[in-house]
Design a protein around this motif. Structure first.
Motif, PDB file in Angstrom:
ATOM      1  N   CYS A  32       1.101  -6.684   3.985  1.00  4.95           N
ATOM      2  CA  CYS A  32       1.117  -6.304   2.574  1.00  4.95           C
ATOM      3  C   CYS A  32       2.049  -5.118   2.342  1.00  4.95           C
ATOM      4  O   CYS A  32       2.865  -5.126   1.414  1.00  4.95           O
ATOM      5  CB  CYS A  32      -0.298  -5.970   2.124  1.00  4.95           C
ATOM      6  N   ARG A  33       1.955  -4.099   3.179  1.00  2.00           N
ATOM      7  CA  ARG A  33       2.810  -2.912   3.033  1.00  2.00           C
ATOM      8  C   ARG A  33       4.274  -3.244   3.302  1.00  2.00           C
ATOM      9  O   ARG A  33       5.172  -2.735   2.636  1.00  2.00           O
ATOM     10  CB  ARG A  33       2.358  -1.791   3.970  1.00  2.00           C
ATOM     11  N   LEU A  34       4.508  -4.110   4.258  1.00  2.00           N
ATOM     12  CA  LEU A  34       5.873  -4.526   4.555  1.00  2.00           C
ATOM     13  C   LEU A  34       6.455  -5.314   3.381  1.00  2.00           C
ATOM     14  O   LEU A  34       7.622  -5.123   3.009  1.00  2.00           O
ATOM     15  CB  LEU A  34       5.898  -5.364   5.830  1.00  2.00           C
ATOM     16  N   ASN A  35       5.640  -6.161   2.793  1.00  2.00           N
ATOM     17  CA  ASN A  35       6.070  -6.918   1.626  1.00  2.00           C
ATOM     18  C   ASN A  35       6.401  -5.986   0.459  1.00  2.00           C
ATOM     19  O   ASN A  35       7.377  -6.222  -0.273  1.00  2.00           O
ATOM     20  CB  ASN A  35       4.984  -7.912   1.223  1.00  2.00           C
ATOM     21  N   GLU A  36       5.637  -4.935   0.278  1.00  2.00           N
ATOM     22  CA  GLU A  36       5.934  -3.951  -0.765  1.00  2.00           C
ATOM     23  C   GLU A  36       7.286  -3.289  -0.538  1.00  2.00           C
ATOM     24  O   GLU A  36       8.056  -3.070  -1.476  1.00  2.00           O
ATOM     25  CB  GLU A  36       4.843  -2.886  -0.831  1.00  2.00           C
ATOM     26  N   ARG A  37       7.602  -3.000   0.703  1.00  2.00           N
ATOM     27  CA  ARG A  37       8.901  -2.389   1.013  1.00  2.00           C
ATOM     28  C   ARG A  37      10.053  -3.359   0.744  1.00  2.00           C
ATOM     29  O   ARG A  37      11.087  -2.984   0.201  1.00  2.00           O
ATOM     30  CB  ARG A  37       8.949  -1.922   2.459  1.00  2.00           C
ATOM     31  N   PHE A  38       9.869  -4.628   1.133  1.00  2.00           N
ATOM     32  CA  PHE A  38      10.905  -5.627   0.864  1.00  2.00           C
ATOM     33  C   PHE A  38      11.098  -5.822  -0.630  1.00  2.00           C
ATOM     34  O   PHE A  38      12.234  -5.936  -1.105  1.00  2.00           O
ATOM     35  CB  PHE A  38      10.571  -6.968   1.517  1.00  2.00           C
ATOM     36  N   ASN A  39      10.015  -5.863  -1.369  1.00  2.00           N
ATOM     37  CA  ASN A  39      10.119  -6.010  -2.825  1.00  2.00           C
ATOM     38  C   ASN A  39      10.830  -4.813  -3.452  1.00  2.00           C
ATOM     39  O   ASN A  39      11.639  -4.975  -4.359  1.00  2.00           O
ATOM     40  CB  ASN A  39       8.735  -6.176  -3.455  1.00  2.00           C
ATOM     41  N   TRP A  40      10.516  -3.635  -2.968  1.00  2.00           N
ATOM     42  CA  TRP A  40      11.186  -2.441  -3.475  1.00  2.00           C
ATOM     43  C   TRP A  40      12.688  -2.524  -3.219  1.00  2.00           C
ATOM     44  O   TRP A  40      13.504  -2.222  -4.084  1.00  2.00           O
ATOM     45  CB  TRP A  40      10.605  -1.197  -2.819  1.00  2.00           C
ATOM     46  N   ASN A  63       9.793   4.851  -4.385  1.00  2.00           N
ATOM     47  CA  ASN A  63       9.931   4.390  -3.013  1.00  2.00           C
ATOM     48  C   ASN A  63       8.564   4.363  -2.348  1.00  2.00           C
ATOM     49  O   ASN A  63       7.843   5.359  -2.385  1.00  2.00           O
ATOM     50  CB  ASN A  63      10.870   5.327  -2.256  1.00  2.00           C
ATOM     51  N   PRO A  64       8.189   3.257  -1.699  1.00  2.00           N
ATOM     52  CA  PRO A  64       6.905   3.229  -0.998  1.00  2.00           C
ATOM     53  C   PRO A  64       6.982   4.029   0.302  1.00  2.00           C
ATOM     54  O   PRO A  64       7.296   3.501   1.357  1.00  2.00           O
ATOM     55  CB  PRO A  64       6.672   1.744  -0.736  1.00  2.00           C
ATOM     56  N   ASP A  65       6.700   5.307   0.223  1.00  2.00           N
ATOM     57  CA  ASP A  65       6.790   6.161   1.397  1.00  2.00           C
ATOM     58  C   ASP A  65       5.426   6.270   2.088  1.00  2.00           C
ATOM     59  O   ASP A  65       4.456   5.622   1.722  1.00  2.00           O
ATOM     60  CB  ASP A  65       7.321   7.546   1.015  1.00  2.00           C
ATOM     61  N   TYR A  66       5.373   7.087   3.109  1.00  2.00           N
ATOM     62  CA  TYR A  66       4.173   7.243   3.926  1.00  2.00           C
ATOM     63  C   TYR A  66       2.974   7.703   3.096  1.00  2.00           C
ATOM     64  O   TYR A  66       1.875   7.182   3.232  1.00  2.00           O
ATOM     65  CB  TYR A  66       4.460   8.242   5.056  1.00  2.00           C
ATOM     66  N   TYR A  67       3.184   8.674   2.227  1.00  2.00           N
ATOM     67  CA  TYR A  67       2.066   9.270   1.497  1.00  2.00           C
ATOM     68  C   TYR A  67       1.510   8.327   0.438  1.00  2.00           C
ATOM     69  O   TYR A  67       0.302   8.282   0.214  1.00  2.00           O
ATOM     70  CB  TYR A  67       2.487  10.609   0.892  1.00  2.00           C
ATOM     71  N   SER A  68       2.367   7.553  -0.200  1.00  2.00           N
ATOM     72  CA  SER A  68       1.865   6.580  -1.177  1.00  2.00           C
ATOM     73  C   SER A  68       1.069   5.479  -0.475  1.00  2.00           C
ATOM     74  O   SER A  68       0.059   5.010  -0.983  1.00  2.00           O
ATOM     75  CB  SER A  68       3.008   5.993  -1.984  1.00  2.00           C
ATOM     76  N   LYS A  69       1.516   5.085   0.708  1.00  2.00           N
ATOM     77  CA  LYS A  69       0.781   4.056   1.456  1.00  2.00           C
ATOM     78  C   LYS A  69      -0.547   4.604   1.974  1.00  2.00           C
ATOM     79  O   LYS A  69      -1.526   3.880   2.073  1.00  2.00           O
ATOM     80  CB  LYS A  69       1.625   3.541   2.627  1.00  2.00           C
TER      81      LYS A  69
END
Length: 95
Positions: A32-40, A63-69
């Protein structure tokens, strides 16, 4: 002289089931997190086929960074009860 010891895990059926569920949940989270990064990336990339002198650059989304995740993980634990059994500390096991 032996410096390190290796121990084999011999979990029972209940522990095997718990570990398999645990790995499935973590795999789902990772994907899910990887998909968010690809979508971004797809939403924010600019195709550059030529070099114009004036280029319109759209406003970047967050940007989906460490702290948002990390915040999302806390929210996931609150929303889904099965994730509450997962502890992200390496030395805490709850059987």
């Amino acid at each position: 002289m032996r410096v390190a010891y290796q121990y084999k895990l011999r979990p029972n059926k209940q522990q095997i089931e718990f570990l398999e569920n645990w790995l499935d949940w973590l795999r789902d989270q990772y994907n899910c997190r990887l998909n968010e990064r690809f979508n971004w990336y797809e939403q924010n990339r600019i195709s550059i086929n030529y070099c114009p002198l004036i280029c319109h650059v759209p406003q970047l989304k967050d940007n989906p960074d460490y702290y948002s995740k990390k915040k999302d993980l806390i929210n996931t634990k609150e929303l889904f009860s099965e994730y509450k059994s997962i502890s992200f500390r390496s030395n805490s096991w709850s059987w």
